[in-house]
Scaffold this motif. Structure first.
Motif, PDB file in Angstrom:
ATOM      1  N   UNK A 170       0.854  -1.197   0.000  1.00  0.00           N
ATOM      2  CA  UNK A 170       0.000   0.000   0.000  1.00  0.00           C
ATOM      3  C   UNK A 170       0.885   1.241   0.000  1.00  0.00           C
ATOM      4  N   UNK A 171       0.444   2.219  -0.748  1.00  0.00           N
ATOM      5  CA  UNK A 171       1.201   3.468  -0.820  1.00  0.00           C
ATOM      6  C   UNK A 171       0.220   4.634  -0.671  1.00  0.00           C
ATOM      7  N   UNK A 172       0.514   5.539   0.223  1.00  0.00           N
ATOM      8  CA  UNK A 172      -0.339   6.708   0.442  1.00  0.00           C
ATOM      9  C   UNK A 172       0.399   7.971   0.000  1.00  0.00           C
ATOM     10  N   UNK A 173      -0.360   8.909  -0.502  1.00  0.00           N
ATOM     11  CA  UNK A 173       0.282  10.145  -0.928  1.00  0.00           C
ATOM     12  C   UNK A 173      -0.718  11.240  -1.194  1.00  0.00           C
ATOM     13  N   UNK A 174      -0.257  12.283  -1.833  1.00  0.00           N
ATOM     14  CA  UNK A 174      -1.131  13.407  -2.173  1.00  0.00           C
ATOM     15  C   UNK A 174      -0.571  14.120  -3.400  1.00  0.00           C
ATOM     16  N   UNK A 175      -1.475  14.684  -4.177  1.00  0.00           N
ATOM     17  CA  UNK A 175      -1.084  15.480  -5.347  1.00  0.00           C
ATOM     18  C   UNK A 175      -1.695  16.870  -5.236  1.00  0.00           C
ATOM     19  N   UNK A 176      -0.962  17.846  -5.740  1.00  0.00           N
ATOM     20  CA  UNK A 176      -1.454  19.212  -5.852  1.00  0.00           C
ATOM     21  C   UNK A 176      -1.171  19.655  -7.280  1.00  0.00           C
ATOM     22  N   UNK A 177      -2.200  20.056  -8.026  1.00  0.00           N
ATOM     23  CA  UNK A 177      -1.961  20.436  -9.419  1.00  0.00           C
ATOM     24  C   UNK A 177      -2.911  21.542  -9.838  1.00  0.00           C
TER      25      UNK A 177
END
Lengths: 277, 129
Positions: free
Chosen positions: A202-209
């Motif tokens: 499992x991989x958690x993250x966030x994007x801002x674009x």
């Protein structure tokens, strides 16, 4: 049916996709083919709900060169389902060793129409207003897109920054955008046991674009921006599932977008076709 | 020629130049000479952990076996890892190779794996006879 046939092939490698919008500096392994879908659902106020799709074929030509084709389509409620065009892109990694910051050069040619809703990037003054008109397949967009991709891996964290420049080749000005992302696996070390739901899968993250205007009006005025947590789950020897609910950060943005994707990697696809495996 | 066709031609020419520049540097096979001394001397933090070889074997099957074979005996043009080169390499050299790859020779960088997982793979590689 083609996808089902592809899935019948045993995959061993882990598909690359942690993010929907942001590219990392990680390249496709040479000889591997990744088949992926990236879908986005939107519910614009005053417009019809839609689902944009991109079917992606990513091939590792060399360790430093990855090539991709996207086939875009969309379905809009009360309107129609349409094929909206294709994108052809190449990524090149000029530095052949790992550094603190690793640049990758990206070039893409898009031949899509105005009905495209895949939302694979946000540039210029893109915003929710573009999604209120009825599907229009007659307005063609032939666009060139260049990106500077910067990526780093620090203590298990992956950091990626993309700077985007896009131009409609029929004479419109250059438009600009950005995408930033960060992610980390739930466990940095692997479990010795064969387990489907191990934490390292499992991989958690966030994007801002978002967009940065165009050549004549560079900046944040009249642009749209999104913040999106991401969750990726890699099934060992199987597909990678990714989901990302995105929240619009200003009034030009969609209030909410739901992205989901499946990626499947076929190892050494040319050797398989030649019957060497 | 229309303006968009000119722009496309320029982009295609730039891509072609980049390809030739990169292709001209392909193929020396001397990755060990590029390992910095500091990296070469690094110890494997998983050396004393009994599970590291099993975890490394699992990671190897998931990430490396498509090129090197499920038993690390090599495939087609990819090397057998039951070799003197692997046996004689220090753990630090192997971890450096996994992190950086040897891209001129077709070995990709595995920097997308966390460092801990690369060390687990090193434990597995050093267990090969």
């Amino acid at each position: 049916m083609c996808l089902a046939a592809l899935l019948a092939l045993p995959a061993q490698s882990r598909a690359q996709g942690n993010y929907f919008i942001t590219y990392t500096h990680h390249m496709e392994e040479p000889g591997n083919l990744e088949v992926a879908t990236k879908s986005v659902s939107g519910f614009p106020r005053g417009g019809n709900s839609f689902m944009g799709n991109a079917l992606e074929f990513e091939y590792g030509v060399k360790t430093w060169w990855t090539s991709e084709i996207y086939l875009d389509s969309q379905t809009t409620a009360n309107e129609s389902s349409v094929f909206t065009g294709f994108r052809f892109e190449n990524r090149f990694r000029p530095l052949l060793q790992e550094h603190w910051i690793n640049p990758v050069l990206y070039a893409e040619f898009e031949n899509i129409n105005a009905a495209d809703k895949a939302l694979l990037e946000v540039v210029g003054h893109d915003g929710v207003a573009d999604f209120l008109d009825r599907n229009n397949r007659h307005e063609k967009k032939r666009e060139a897109e260049l990106k500077l991709i910067l990526g780093s891996n620090v203590k298990g964290w992956n950091l990626a920054e993309n700077f985007i420049a896009e131009k409609n080749l029929r004479g419109n000005p250059w438009e600009f955008g950005y995408a930033l992302a960060v992610s980390r696996p739930l466990s940095l070390a692997a479990s010795p046991d064969a387990c489907r739901f191990c934490r390292e899968n499992f991989r958690l993250g966030a994007e801002l674009y978002g967009g940065l205007g165009d050549r004549y009006s560079f900046g944040l005025h009249d642009t749209s921006h999104y913040l999106a947590p991401t969750v990726a789950f890699h099934v060992p020897s199987g597909p990678t599932f990714t989901i990302s609910p995105a929240a619009g950060l200003n009034s030009n943005s969609h209030g909410f977008l739901l992205r989901f994707g499946v990626a499947y990697e076929i190892d050494q696809v040319v050797s398989r076709l030649r019957g060497k495996r | 020629m229309m303006a968009w066709q000119k722009s496309l031609a320029v982009i295609a020419a730039l891509l072609l130049c980049a390809t030739f520049l990169l292709a001209s540097s392909v193929g020396d096979g001397t990755w060990k000479t590029r390992v910095p001394e500091k990296e070469r001397a690094r110890e494997n933090p998983y050396d004393s952990q009994a599970n590291a070889v099993a975890a490394g074997a699992k990671l190897f099957r998931q990430n490396c076996s498509s090129c090197h074979g499920s038993e690390a005996t090599g495939t087609d043009k990819r090397p057998n890892l039951h070799s003197d080169r692997i046996r004689n390499s220090t753990p630090g050299e192997l971890e450096w190779l996994l992190k950086n790859g040897s891209m001129r020779n077709g070995m990709p960088s595995w920097s997308r794996l966390p460092e801990q997982q690369r060390w687990q793979i090193v434990s597995y590689l050093k267990s090969l006879q």
